[in-house]
Design a protein around this motif. Structure first.
Motif, PDB file in Angstrom:
ATOM      1  N   ILE A  19      35.113  65.508  43.075  1.00  0.00           N
ATOM      2  CA  ILE A  19      34.259  66.638  43.460  1.00  0.00           C
ATOM      3  C   ILE A  19      34.820  67.963  42.948  1.00  0.00           C
ATOM      4  O   ILE A  19      34.606  69.015  43.529  1.00  0.00           O
ATOM      5  N   PHE A  22      32.254  70.701  42.495  1.00  0.00           N
ATOM      6  CA  PHE A  22      31.792  71.230  43.784  1.00  0.00           C
ATOM      7  C   PHE A  22      32.865  72.141  44.399  1.00  0.00           C
ATOM      8  O   PHE A  22      32.555  73.198  44.942  1.00  0.00           O
ATOM      9  N   PHE A  23      34.089  71.715  44.282  1.00  0.00           N
ATOM     10  CA  PHE A  23      35.237  72.508  44.743  1.00  0.00           C
ATOM     11  C   PHE A  23      35.193  73.915  44.151  1.00  0.00           C
ATOM     12  O   PHE A  23      35.323  74.912  44.862  1.00  0.00           O
ATOM     13  N   ALA A  26      32.327  76.009  45.471  1.00  0.00           N
ATOM     14  CA  ALA A  26      32.563  76.456  46.851  1.00  0.00           C
ATOM     15  C   ALA A  26      33.580  77.594  46.877  1.00  0.00           C
ATOM     16  O   ALA A  26      33.437  78.561  47.627  1.00  0.00           O
ATOM     17  N   ASN A  27      34.593  77.471  46.039  1.00  0.00           N
ATOM     18  CA  ASN A  27      35.615  78.520  45.970  1.00  0.00           C
ATOM     19  C   ASN A  27      35.036  79.836  45.489  1.00  0.00           C
ATOM     20  O   ASN A  27      35.375  80.905  45.989  1.00  0.00           O
ATOM     21  N   LYS A  30      33.137  81.543  48.206  1.00  0.00           N
ATOM     22  CA  LYS A  30      33.862  81.735  49.468  1.00  0.00           C
ATOM     23  C   LYS A  30      33.589  83.132  50.031  1.00  0.00           C
ATOM     24  O   LYS A  30      33.609  84.115  49.306  1.00  0.00           O
ATOM     25  N   SER A  35      31.005  77.930  55.910  1.00  0.00           N
ATOM     26  CA  SER A  35      31.825  76.783  55.525  1.00  0.00           C
ATOM     27  C   SER A  35      31.924  75.759  56.637  1.00  0.00           C
ATOM     28  O   SER A  35      32.538  76.018  57.661  1.00  0.00           O
ATOM     29  N   SER A  37      33.087  72.881  55.589  1.00  0.00           N
ATOM     30  CA  SER A  37      33.734  72.014  54.607  1.00  0.00           C
ATOM     31  C   SER A  37      35.237  71.996  54.801  1.00  0.00           C
ATOM     32  O   SER A  37      35.975  71.574  53.931  1.00  0.00           O
ATOM     33  N   ILE A  38      35.691  72.482  55.939  1.00  0.00           N
ATOM     34  CA  ILE A  38      37.117  72.697  56.105  1.00  0.00           C
ATOM     35  C   ILE A  38      37.718  71.712  57.100  1.00  0.00           C
ATOM     36  O   ILE A  38      37.325  71.668  58.266  1.00  0.00           O
ATOM     37  N   VAL A 351      30.962  68.719  52.442  1.00  0.00           N
ATOM     38  CA  VAL A 351      31.666  67.963  51.408  1.00  0.00           C
ATOM     39  C   VAL A 351      30.956  66.633  51.108  1.00  0.00           C
ATOM     40  O   VAL A 351      30.599  65.899  52.036  1.00  0.00           O
ATOM     41  N   ALA A 355      33.927  61.925  47.974  1.00  0.00           N
ATOM     42  CA  ALA A 355      35.268  62.493  47.805  1.00  0.00           C
ATOM     43  C   ALA A 355      36.292  61.658  48.565  1.00  0.00           C
ATOM     44  O   ALA A 355      37.483  61.711  48.276  1.00  0.00           O
ATOM     45  N   PHE A 356      35.819  60.865  49.525  1.00  0.00           N
ATOM     46  CA  PHE A 356      36.729  60.083  50.382  1.00  0.00           C
ATOM     47  C   PHE A 356      36.683  58.590  50.048  1.00  0.00           C
ATOM     48  O   PHE A 356      37.094  57.758  50.841  1.00  0.00           O
ATOM     49  N   ARG A 365      30.182  65.009  54.571  1.00  0.00           N
ATOM     50  CA  ARG A 365      31.040  65.303  55.710  1.00  0.00           C
ATOM     51  C   ARG A 365      30.781  66.724  56.184  1.00  0.00           C
ATOM     52  O   ARG A 365      30.941  67.676  55.431  1.00  0.00           O
TER      53      ARG A 365
END
Lengths: 393, 162
Positions: A19, A22-23, A26-27, A30, A35, A37-38, A351, A355-356, A365
């Motif tokens: 991801i 996507f990361f 999202a950054n 920010k 969020s 996503s944390i 998320v 990713a998991f 998630r």
């Protein structure tokens, strides 16, 4: 010079996160988005614990601690494990204080795994498990858990995944990202398979304190015959909202813990002294602050599960951690597209489930470690987004 | 915490929560929540729903004062009678009977310093059973009813943490 070529093979072959894109998105956004996503508490560490850290600095406690951590902290951990989970560990030989639960996981894997050893990892799971095994030269054997089984590893699946090369089984319950919790009966059934094949277990119990009624956390180490073949990983990050302090611990059989401490000694030396002094306060006096946080998480959990279901998403009821893991296939999108579009169109970050691990595909998630105001607004937007997408689909 | 107390603590923090939201959050049916709240309103467990305002951030700032009042308790009525004569004034926000060096703690809010001073000297001090008053003006409010003033809520966490 091509530095890339000079990197160690194991590191080079470590697959990048699925991801990444996507990361980055999202950054970039920010501060402009909500969020969810944390994977860390939104609460600040309880004041009495912060104060203990400040006091430690005032006293000038700025030196190394013993490698395995201060004895009084290990004694507190030992008492806690006894009182809470009826597990007996000697502070002298069975406990090492680590730099977060993550270091403890790495130490355990590195202490056990020879090249080619297989490690069974039920997915979806915390992203570090696979990487640690990989870096140690082991072979991660993923077992996809599904919504049909409430994202729990079944004894059947475990039985099928084990080969003569299997050395270790990694269990992460309460689970990140699904929120699944294993009951005592389910744990006993898994333990029977482990015992039959003479495997070892790494039990990542970082979220043990965040278990919601009617679920009760029980440790596989408490099952008859399992104590001497299980390493329990615990920490302060989730229960006491202490992520940034970087402090956790491992408890297990003395010989294995001595090996882990050997690596810890050379790689890390000792956990931060300030964090250890704060952790002592957390262990001894901060339970009163954990309960209200747990109650607040539980209310948010019910709220988010209900909102997901009202939005039309199938959502299994998580009973641990602070995540909800709904099925988003009804929208016709894959997890990555769902999250990217949701971020772009509705300014909410969550998320993608894959990713998991691959069995997380089709799920997202949602972390409810966020203020109720943000959660409420995010759920309004989720409902709107899903309705719009379902029209398209 | 019992069911009632849980509802109360939720409402105490945010009176805008609807019965539906509370029902979802505590995992009980809506009609049960509605009934519980109605009962608590009827039995005066819940006395009202207020908004916590930081008036300093508005054009109509006001002055708050804590007034220590020493009184002589009256036969058969103790402190209640004189307390009532004081707290019935609309300027009085709160009124408590205290242990220690004085008897009544009266919290007054008014437009300006002078209004508070006049109120004390004209309405409270002349009462027969009032022996003395001491007025303390509030200079700055840091925290009220569990809410910290002037705290910027910002999230310092990373954008995504797996």
């Amino acid at each position: 010079m091509n530095m890339e070529e000079r990197l160690a093979n194991t590191v080079r072959s470590l697959p990048p996160s699925g991801i990444r894109r996507f990361f980055d998105m999202a950054n970039e956004l920010k501060g402009q988005v909500i969020s969810l996503s944390i994977g860390e508490p939104d609460f600040v560490t309880p004041w009495s614990v912060r104060e203990a850290g400040i006091y430690s600095l005032e006293l000038g406690n700025t030196h190394y601690s013993p490698n395995q951590g201060f004895l009084n902290l290990r004694e507190s951990i030992s008492r806690y494990m006894k009182n809470r989970f009826n597990l007996t560990y000697s502070p002298a030989t069975d406990i090492v204080v680590t730099v977060g639960g993550s270091e403890a996981i790495d130490l355990c894997v590195r202490s056990l795994i020879n090249p080619g050893d297989e490690v069974v990892i039920p997915e979806p799971c915390f992203v570090a498990y696979q990487a640690c095994v990989w870096l140690a030269g082991g072979v991660p054997v993923s077992v996809p858990c599904t919504q049909a089984d409430d994202f729990k590893l079944t004894p059947d699946q475990l039985e099928k995944a084990i080969t003569p090369k299997t050395k270790l089984v990694m269990l992460g319950y309460p689970n990140n990202p699904t929120g699944a919790v294993l009951s005592r009966t389910e744990i006993q059934a898994l333990a029977a398979v482990v015992l039959k094949h003479d495997c070892l277990v790494l039990s990542d119990e970082l979220y043990a304190e965040l278990t919601y009624e009617p679920a009760v956390h029980s440790s596989i180490a408490a099952v008859h015959g399992m104590h001497d073949r299980t390493v329990v990983i615990g920490g302060f990050s989730k229960a006491f909202a202490m992520t940034g302090w970087r402090i956790g611990y491992a408890c297990g059989p003395a010989v294995l813990l001595a090996a882990m401490n050997k690596i810890h000694q050379y790689a890390i030396m000792s956990s931060p002294t300030t964090a250890q002094d704060a952790a002592i306060e957390a262990m001894n006096n901060a339970e009163q602050y954990v309960a209200p946080m747990r109650e607040e998480y539980n209310r948010r959990r019910r709220f988010v599960v209900n909102a997901c279901r009202e939005a039309g998403l199938t959502c299994f009821e998580p009973l641990g951690a602070f995540y909800v893991f709904p099925d988003i296939t009804v929208t016709g999108l894959n997890a990555n597209d769902f999250c990217e579009l949701f971020l772009k169109e509705e300014k909410v970050a969550i998320v993608p489930g894959h990713a998991f691990g691959v069995s997380g595909e089709g799920h997202v998630r949602i972390s409810y470690a966020a203020s109720m105001e943000n959660i409420r607004e995010a759920m309004v937007r989720l409902r709107r987004f899903v309705a719009r997408r379902c029209e398209h689909a | 915490m019992g069911r009632k107390e849980e509802i109360l603590s939720l409402l105490e923090r945010n009176a805008k929560l609807t019965s539906e939201e509370i029902a979802v959050m505590i995992g009980r049916p809506i009609d049960e929540v509605e009934k519980t709240i109605a009962n608590m309103e009827n039995s005066q467990v819940i006395l009202g729903y207020h908004t916590l305002v930081n008036w300093e951030r508005t054009a109509s700032a006001s002055v708050t004062a804590l007034i220590e009042v020493r009184v002589t308790p009256q036969r058969d009525m103790g402190f209640d009678h004189v307390a009532r004569r004081i707290y019935r004034y609309p300027q009085v926000q709160s009124c408590y009977l205290m242990s220690g060096g004085f008897d009544l703690m009266v919290i007054v809010e008014d437009k300006g310093l002078k209004d508070v001073a006049m109120f004390v000297s004209e309405k409270i001090a002349p009462l027969d059973s009032v022996l003395s008053t001491r007025t303390h003006f509030v200079l700055k409010k840091y925290k009220m009813n569990g809410t910290e003033f002037n705290e910027q809520a910002s999230d310092h966490r990373e954008a995504v943490v797996l």
